[in-house]
Scaffold this motif. Structure first.
Motif, PDB file in Angstrom:
ATOM      1  N   LEU A 121       0.652  -1.617   0.241  1.00 36.75           N
ATOM      2  CA  LEU A 121       0.161  -0.024  -0.471  1.00 36.75           C
ATOM      3  C   LEU A 121       0.406   1.099   0.096  1.00 36.75           C
ATOM      4  O   LEU A 121       2.032   1.334   0.495  1.00 36.75           O
ATOM      5  N   PRO A 122       0.632   1.803  -0.640  1.00 34.45           N
ATOM      6  CA  PRO A 122       1.074   3.639  -0.269  1.00 34.45           C
ATOM      7  C   PRO A 122       1.578   3.776   0.896  1.00 34.45           C
ATOM      8  O   PRO A 122       0.806   3.998   1.928  1.00 34.45           O
ATOM      9  N   PRO A 123       2.943   4.740   0.414  1.00 30.85           N
ATOM     10  CA  PRO A 123       3.627   4.389   2.167  1.00 30.85           C
ATOM     11  C   PRO A 123       2.846   5.769   3.118  1.00 30.85           C
ATOM     12  O   PRO A 123       3.391   5.921   4.363  1.00 30.85           O
ATOM     13  N   LEU A 124       2.345   6.611   2.246  1.00 32.01           N
ATOM     14  CA  LEU A 124       1.679   7.812   3.030  1.00 32.01           C
ATOM     15  C   LEU A 124      -0.120   8.144   3.485  1.00 32.01           C
ATOM     16  O   LEU A 124      -0.525   8.579   4.006  1.00 32.01           O
ATOM     17  N   LEU A 125      -0.344   6.566   3.547  1.00 36.60           N
ATOM     18  CA  LEU A 125      -2.034   6.352   3.634  1.00 36.60           C
ATOM     19  C   LEU A 125      -2.427   5.827   4.861  1.00 36.60           C
ATOM     20  O   LEU A 125      -1.925   5.324   5.596  1.00 36.60           O
ATOM     21  N   ARG A 126      -3.701   7.254   5.279  1.00 39.10           N
ATOM     22  CA  ARG A 126      -4.367   7.388   6.364  1.00 39.10           C
ATOM     23  C   ARG A 126      -5.101   6.951   6.665  1.00 39.10           C
ATOM     24  O   ARG A 126      -5.611   6.576   7.791  1.00 39.10           O
ATOM     25  N   HIS A 127      -5.543   6.973   6.144  1.00 36.96           N
ATOM     26  CA  HIS A 127      -7.105   6.070   5.792  1.00 36.96           C
ATOM     27  C   HIS A 127      -7.547   4.993   5.140  1.00 36.96           C
ATOM     28  O   HIS A 127      -7.665   5.598   3.007  1.00 36.96           O
ATOM     29  N   LEU A 128      -7.666   4.340   5.180  1.00 36.71           N
ATOM     30  CA  LEU A 128      -8.151   2.741   4.658  1.00 36.71           C
ATOM     31  C   LEU A 128      -9.731   2.346   4.914  1.00 36.71           C
ATOM     32  O   LEU A 128      -9.684   2.104   6.270  1.00 36.71           O
ATOM     33  N   ARG A 129     -10.530   1.909   3.768  1.00 40.79           N
ATOM     34  CA  ARG A 129     -12.204   1.681   4.022  1.00 40.79           C
ATOM     35  C   ARG A 129     -12.105   0.114   3.448  1.00 40.79           C
ATOM     36  O   ARG A 129     -11.813   0.316   1.999  1.00 40.79           O
ATOM     37  N   LEU A 130     -12.054  -0.832   3.681  1.00 40.87           N
ATOM     38  CA  LEU A 130     -11.955  -2.156   2.865  1.00 40.87           C
ATOM     39  C   LEU A 130     -13.405  -2.583   3.667  1.00 40.87           C
ATOM     40  O   LEU A 130     -13.967  -2.853   4.510  1.00 40.87           O
ATOM     41  N   CYS A 131     -14.216  -3.379   2.649  1.00 41.29           N
ATOM     42  CA  CYS A 131     -15.283  -3.581   2.508  1.00 41.29           C
ATOM     43  C   CYS A 131     -15.343  -5.682   2.360  1.00 41.29           C
ATOM     44  O   CYS A 131     -15.889  -6.669   1.638  1.00 41.29           O
ATOM     45  N   MET A 132     -14.391  -6.143   3.247  1.00 39.34           N
ATOM     46  CA  MET A 132     -14.103  -7.769   3.181  1.00 39.34           C
ATOM     47  C   MET A 132     -14.736  -7.930   3.787  1.00 39.34           C
ATOM     48  O   MET A 132     -15.437  -7.058   5.370  1.00 39.34           O
ATOM     49  N   THR A 133     -14.954  -9.264   4.033  1.00 41.50           N
ATOM     50  CA  THR A 133     -15.510 -10.381   4.902  1.00 41.50           C
ATOM     51  C   THR A 133     -15.061 -11.083   5.654  1.00 41.50           C
ATOM     52  O   THR A 133     -14.061 -11.284   6.005  1.00 41.50           O
ATOM     53  N   SER A 134     -15.615 -11.498   7.235  1.00 42.95           N
ATOM     54  CA  SER A 134     -14.609 -11.963   8.246  1.00 42.95           C
ATOM     55  C   SER A 134     -14.493 -13.978   6.974  1.00 42.95           C
ATOM     56  O   SER A 134     -14.054 -14.571   8.474  1.00 42.95           O
ATOM     57  N   GLU A 135     -15.108 -13.901   6.498  1.00 34.36           N
ATOM     58  CA  GLU A 135     -14.320 -16.043   5.766  1.00 34.36           C
ATOM     59  C   GLU A 135     -12.768 -15.003   5.456  1.00 34.36           C
ATOM     60  O   GLU A 135     -12.667 -16.274   5.919  1.00 34.36           O
TER      61      GLU A 135
END
Length: 311
Positions: free
Chosen positions: A42-56
């Motif tokens: 991931l980009p080294p300056l990333l501050r905010h990450l939103r992911l819609c991955m599931t619990s599986e």
């Protein structure tokens, strides 16, 4: 250079490396496309990450959380329905904001493992949170969202079989830094609002410099009984989202108010206009009941802005 990227395209872990290195926000709304293998890219300056991955994919995700950029401060995973202790323990210590809004269960021990620097926390589907759990919350929270027991069964993110058991007494266990919230059980909202108003009254005695308006969340939870706790120095009161106050409470607002916005779902009888604070400069009455010409003559005399709607 690109700073924010939001997409519902099927972006996978292998696609992280080519992303612009300048990104500070990444929002991927396609479910199931990310499993965590690419966190290290991931980009080294990333501050905010939103992911819609599931619990599986929870076990894979937990193993790779340690590879998130050190710059990360906000993590949203709103499609996880459950987490385990390994996942909670692996959350980056740099996090300030965490959204686990569909997780149905968090134990006291897991809450104690949440990053201690968190200021914003959304766990509004977690029905296992008890009064005792609140003492384990991160100590610097300013925003909190918990399951509202008064309409848990109607919430799309709530557990279908259980509701919050938090009581009014739990308000004393909330972090003292808390200044706003999304949802809380009704009893907890009311008690926390009462405590907030009492602290404001105490602060008015200790310091001449005070805010002139109540926060929107506090105004939204005022009841007829709590109106008497509004500090006299308050000049602006927005009750637009309030569903609890009645005309009895409105007629007891501070006499020095300059701005007053009444509830959208409440109808104020026109005959009561004469009891509104005479100091008002701005007045918003979304609904008037039984308005007559004589009522208009009884409005506060120094109004500069007036919004008046009658059926």
């Amino acid at each position: 250079s690109l700073l924010e990227f939001r997409s519902n395209l099927p972006i996978y872990d292998k696609d992280f490396e080519p992303l612009p290195r300048s990104l500070t926000l990444l929002d991927l709304s396609r479910q199931g496309s990310v499993e965590g293998d690419g966190f290290k890219d991931l980009p080294p300056l990333l501050r905010h990450l939103r992911l819609c991955m599931t619990s599986e994919h929870l076990s894979k995700v937990s193993a790779h959380l340690c590879h998130l950029p050190e710059s990360i401060t906000a993590l949203e995973m709103p499609y996880l329905s459950h987490v385990d202790t390994k996942f909670v323990r692996a959350l980056p210590p740099t996090l300030l904001q965490l959204n686990l809004s569909r997780v149905h269960a968090l134990s006291d021990a897991q809450i104690a493992l949440l990053p201690r620097g968190l200021t914003h926390l959304n766990i509004k589907a977690a029905s296992t949170v008890t009064d005792g759990s609140l003492s384990n919350l991160p100590p610097n929270l300013t925003f909190l969202c918990l399951q509202p027991n008064n309409h848990a069964s109607n919430s799309p993110t709530a557990s279908p079989t259980t509701a919050s058991t938090l009581t009014a007494d739990a308000a004393r266990l909330l972090p003292p830094t808390l200044t706003s919230y999304g949802e809380l059980p009704r009893a907890l909202q009311r008690e926390y609002t009462r405590m907030y108003l009492q602290n404001q009254l105490q602060g008015a005695e200790d310091s001449p410099k005070q805010q002139s308006a109540l926060p929107r969340w506090a105004s939204s939870n005022l009841t007829d009984e709590l109106v008497n706790l509004i500090p006299a120095h308050i000049r602006s009161l927005d009750l637009g989202d309030n569903r609890f106050i009645t005309e009895h409470g409105i007629l007891r607002v501070p006499i020095g108010l300059e701005r007053l916005f009444l509830p959208k779902t409440f109808s104020l009888p026109g005959v009561l206009f004469k009891y509104l604070p005479r100091s008002l400069l701005e007045l918003d009455i979304p609904n008037v009941d039984g308005l007559e010409d004589s009522n208009l003559l009884a409005l506060p005399p120094n109004l500069t802005r007036l919004r008046l709607c009658a059926d």
